[in-house]
Design an enzyme around this catalytic site. Structure first.
Site, PDB file in Angstrom:
ATOM      1  CB  SER A  59     -87.444 -66.847  33.414  1.00 47.75           C
ATOM      2  OG  SER A  59     -87.235 -68.248  33.311  1.00 47.75           O
ATOM      3  CB  ILE A  61     -83.930 -68.320  25.843  1.00 50.87           C
ATOM      4  CG1 ILE A  61     -82.403 -68.198  25.997  1.00 50.87           C
ATOM      5  CG2 ILE A  61     -84.295 -68.451  24.367  1.00 50.87           C
ATOM      6  CD1 ILE A  61     -81.629 -69.419  25.526  1.00 50.87           C
ATOM      7  CB  SER A 189     -77.726 -77.185  24.662  1.00 50.49           C
ATOM      8  OG  SER A 189     -76.503 -76.820  25.263  1.00 50.49           O
ATOM      9  CE1 TYR A 202     -79.982 -78.307  29.439  1.00 52.52           C
ATOM     10  CE2 TYR A 202     -77.709 -78.199  28.680  1.00 52.52           C
ATOM     11  CZ  TYR A 202     -79.008 -77.719  28.657  1.00 52.52           C
ATOM     12  OH  TYR A 202     -79.324 -76.650  27.846  1.00 52.52           O
ATOM     13  CE  LYS A 206     -81.471 -78.807  26.376  1.00 53.71           C
ATOM     14  NZ  LYS A 206     -82.768 -78.212  25.996  1.00 53.71           N
ATOM     15  CB  SER A 238     -80.673 -67.787  30.195  1.00 56.46           C
ATOM     16  OG  SER A 238     -81.854 -68.413  30.588  1.00 56.46           O
TER      17      SER A 238
END
Length: 335
Positions: A59, A61, A189, A202, A206, A238
């Site tokens: 799914s 990207i 990101s 998150y 990253k 996305s």
């Protein structure tokens, strides 16, 4: 006459600054990346017949990467947990390209099952004989306030986004070192550069990826043909938002909100491929204001903190109101 000349010069300078500002506001990538898109190598010339392994390919990207790679003529390995979705992506790849079924390998993979990564790598090598590019795209985002979030959520985020990626990279890199060539492209990101509320776990994962790959790159100095590229996208249209971590591992996000104001997925993927073939070490792919904040974070962090505090309040208000966290300051906000 002298004052008139100065006035004309001032007006010309203002006009130039205005045009420059409008141009800068229209950018959706860092200047090095956009130069590479304009004057650099083209994916259509560099990627045909290359073996490209994409994680998170079911799914978002990852799915769009599969389609664009297939159209170019790359040999693709599709990995994610859901085999039925991977088969769907493979079928569409076959429909839109000149590839045959053997040119696309569906390889179900759970990044959190690190014990399976060595065998998965061997499967790819047995099928294609080599791995030219690994695209570390698998992962999940987050939408929750720290005060409400269980510690187990942070462990799950790090296990998937960071440790799973490091583990798979380890096995693929062993192969690339033997060949003394290859590319490892990791979807980080803009949150790997800055911080933002609602995504503490998150952002941490990253930032960890940024630190790992920035340290790995110079370790590979004796292998100049092994390229490490880190991609830092901003908000993208996305499906990642539909599968985010919330405050509890058993809870999903109730309302994902409108996503149409974000960068189109196909544009993000195109710039990712440009970054890949031009061997960029790091690329920022985002609309404003996130792209501007990336520059502020690098060169004027005090101003970046001031702006992020303003943006952060809006993010939290949007989240609590049930709309997309980023919509109020998006360039493409709907009336």
């Amino acid at each position: 006459m002298e004052w008139a000349a100065l006035l004309l010069l001032a007006l010309a300078l203002c006009a130039l600054l205005y045009l420059l500002g409008r141009w800068l506001l229209g950018l959706d990538g860092d200047l090095t990346l956009l130069w590479a898109e304009w004057r650099g190598k083209r994916p259509e010339n560099e990627l045909p017949d290359k073996v490209v392994w994409v994680t998170g390919a079911s799914s978002g990207i990852g799915e769009e990467l599969a389609y664009q790679l297939a159209k170019i003529g790359a040999l693709v390995v599709l990995s994610a947990r859901r085999e039925n979705e991977l088969e769907r992506v493979k079928q569409k790849c076959l429909e839109i390209s000149n590839l045959s079924s053997k040119d696309i390998l569906v390889l179900p993979l759970d990044l959190t099952d690190r014990s399976s990564h060595e065998a998965a790598t061997k499967t790819v090598l047995q099928h294609f004989g080599r791995i030219d590019v690994l695209v570390n795209n698998g992962g999940r985002s987050q939408r929750s306030l720290f005060v409400d979030t269980k510690v187990e959520v942070y462990a799950a985020i790090m296990e998937l986004n960071y440790l799973g990626t490091v583990s798979l990279t380890k096995h693929v890199l062993n192969h690339m070192v033997q060949r003394e060539k290859g590319k490892i492209v990791t979807m980080s990101s803009v949150m790997g550069i800055m911080g933002a509320p609602l995504a503490t776990g998150y952002c941490a994962s990253k930032h960890a990826l940024q630190g790992f790959f920035n340290s790995l790159r110079p370790e590979l100095g004796e292998y100049p043909e092994i390229i490490i590229t880190t991609i830092c996208p901003g908000p993208v249209q996305s499906k990642i938002i539909h599968n985010v971590f919330t405050e509890d591992l058993s809870k999903s996000l109730d309302n994902t909100g409108d996503q149409s104001h974000k960068m189109p997925t196909d544009r993000c993927v195109r710039l990712t491929l440009v970054s890949m073939v031009n061997d960029l070490k790091e690329a920022w792919i985002s609309d404003h204001p996130y792209l501007a904040v990336c520059y502020l974070w690098q060169y004027a962090p005090t101003w970046a903190w001031w702006l992020m505090n303003k943006m952060g309040k809006i993010r939290i208000q949007n989240f609590k109101s049930g709309v997309d966290a980023d919509i109020s300051y998006s360039q493409k906000k709907k009336a």
